[in-house]
Structures are given as structure tokens and as C-alpha cells.
Motif scaffolding. Sequence first.
Motif, short mmCIF file in Angstrom:
data_model
loop_
_atom_site.label_atom_id
_atom_site.label_comp_id
_atom_site.label_asym_id
_atom_site.label_seq_id
_atom_site.Cartn_x
_atom_site.Cartn_y
_atom_site.Cartn_z
N ALA A 170 13.10 -8.71 -0.34
CA ALA A 170 12.02 -9.21 0.51
C ALA A 170 10.79 -8.33 0.34
N ASN A 171 9.64 -8.96 0.11
CA ASN A 171 8.38 -8.25 -0.04
C ASN A 171 7.50 -8.57 1.17
N PRO A 172 7.39 -7.66 2.12
CA PRO A 172 6.70 -7.96 3.37
C PRO A 172 5.18 -8.02 3.28
N GLY A 173 4.60 -7.54 2.17
CA GLY A 173 3.15 -7.45 2.08
C GLY A 173 2.65 -6.14 2.66
N PHE A 174 1.36 -5.94 2.60
CA PHE A 174 0.75 -4.67 3.04
C PHE A 174 0.67 -4.66 4.56
N THR A 175 1.74 -4.16 5.17
CA THR A 175 1.91 -4.21 6.61
C THR A 175 1.60 -2.85 7.23
N ALA A 176 0.93 -2.86 8.34
CA ALA A 176 0.55 -1.63 9.03
C ALA A 176 1.76 -0.96 9.66
N THR A 177 2.21 0.14 9.04
CA THR A 177 3.35 0.91 9.56
C THR A 177 3.09 2.39 9.33
N ASP A 178 3.99 3.23 9.82
CA ASP A 178 3.88 4.67 9.59
C ASP A 178 3.92 4.98 8.09
N LEU A 179 4.60 4.14 7.31
CA LEU A 179 4.76 4.38 5.88
C LEU A 179 3.42 4.50 5.18
N ASN A 180 2.42 3.70 5.61
CA ASN A 180 1.10 3.72 4.97
C ASN A 180 0.01 4.19 5.95
N HIS A 181 0.46 4.93 6.98
CA HIS A 181 -0.47 5.45 7.99
C HIS A 181 -1.26 4.32 8.66
#
Length: 242
Positions: free
Chosen positions: A193-204
Motif C-alpha cells: 500500500a502506498n499512502p501518498g505524501f501524508t503528514a506524519t512524524d516520519l516526514n515532520h
Amino acid sequence: MSAEPIALVTGANKGIGLEIARQLGRRGTTVLLGARDPDRGRRAAEALTGAGLSAVALRLDVTDGRSVADAADRIGQRYGRLDILVNNAGIAGAFTGPPSEVTLAQLREVYETNVFGVVAVTNAMLPLLRRSAAGRIVNMSSEVGSLTVNSAPDSRFRDYHQLAYQSSKTALNAVTVAYAKELRDTTIKVNSANPGFTATDLNHHRGHQSVEQGAVVAVRLAALGPDGPTGTSQDDTGIIPW
């Protein structure tokens, strides 16, 4: 034995993992929230149960073999099977420089969670998934791991330098294909599954999508019917290239 579907989501105490658990719970699934930190896992589970969902915290560190084995034992003893496994736990790693400057230690750190952890958890849970009438495995990947997308001359990732994370997702896609081939004659389906560029801690929290949007594809793949595909990489629009 519980009649409702039983799902395990790793790295489920926050971000996309927690949202996947929430959306599965709304579909009538009992969700086991895998989390390294028991307190964070408990608080996440309480938030879901407070909303009327069936959720249970489960201590699980995907990089710790004993923790993985203990989690599988607890699931087996309490539920007797597992219907859905969402391998969501992942890290990006701190290094963002060019590939020529990455260290093996930095690569190993990311691979321990994003690749080796997925294999460890999947292997531990497979006996339980085989007891399901229709087991589903969803590996949370990323489009940055697509060789087709990244090798295109006009790729939007042409200036993206994060070898450890990027290659770990490419490896994870290969893991998905390998398990799909092994299990193709069973009722278990395995997809990325590719969720797309989602706002999470992983990408600040730089992503432009919400966790609600990012969780949709994983939930869809977790709920595939008997005629659904296996061995694919998908985003919210459908199948995408490896």
C-alpha cells in the motif's frame, strides 16, 4: 473464538497506523495495536475504545525477535487466528545526504525496521493467518520505492536523496512479491500500500495529505474480497508500477 475479523497493525500508536486501526475498527474489526511503548499503545487503544471501537494494545517491537514471538503467542492464545496483518511500522532514518556518503550503520538501522522487521512479523504471524478463512497482508510501502517511477527521466523524485529509506521500500516491495508468490495457492492475499505524501512524524508533518486520506488504501487492501488481487502495489487510484 471471536467471530469478527482480527487485525494486527504494527506501529499503531500514532499516525497512519493509528488511523488504519481506527478505520478498520469502524468496519467491525477487532484491532490489535502493535506498539513498542506499552503506555503509548495503551493510550491509543483507549482512544479507540472510547469511541466505541474494539481495540487492544499489544506490546510489539518489530526489531526484537522475542517481542515478535511473544506477540504471536498472545494473539494465538486469545484469538486462535489472525485475519489481517498491516505491516505499518517504519522509520525514515536521519541521513538525507547523497548515496556516496551513507554509512552501513545508517542503512542497517532503517532496514532493521522497514525490511527485516516486516519479515520477522510476517513469518511469526503466518501460522495464525493460515487459520483465517481469508487472510490479508498489507505492507505499507511508498512511491519513492518504485524503480519505475524513480528511473523515469522526468521523475519528481530525481533530486530525492534518502538511500536508506528509499531502497528499504524497494526491498519491501520485493518482499511483498515473494510472499504473494509463496501464498498464491492459499486464500491469503499480499499487497503493498502506498499512502501518498501524508503528514506524519516520519516526514515532520510536511505531507500534503491527512492521515485519514493516507489510511484509505491500506484499509481497502485489508478488506479485499476473494476476487481481489495479490502481489500488487497500489495507491488510492489503484495499481501502480513497481
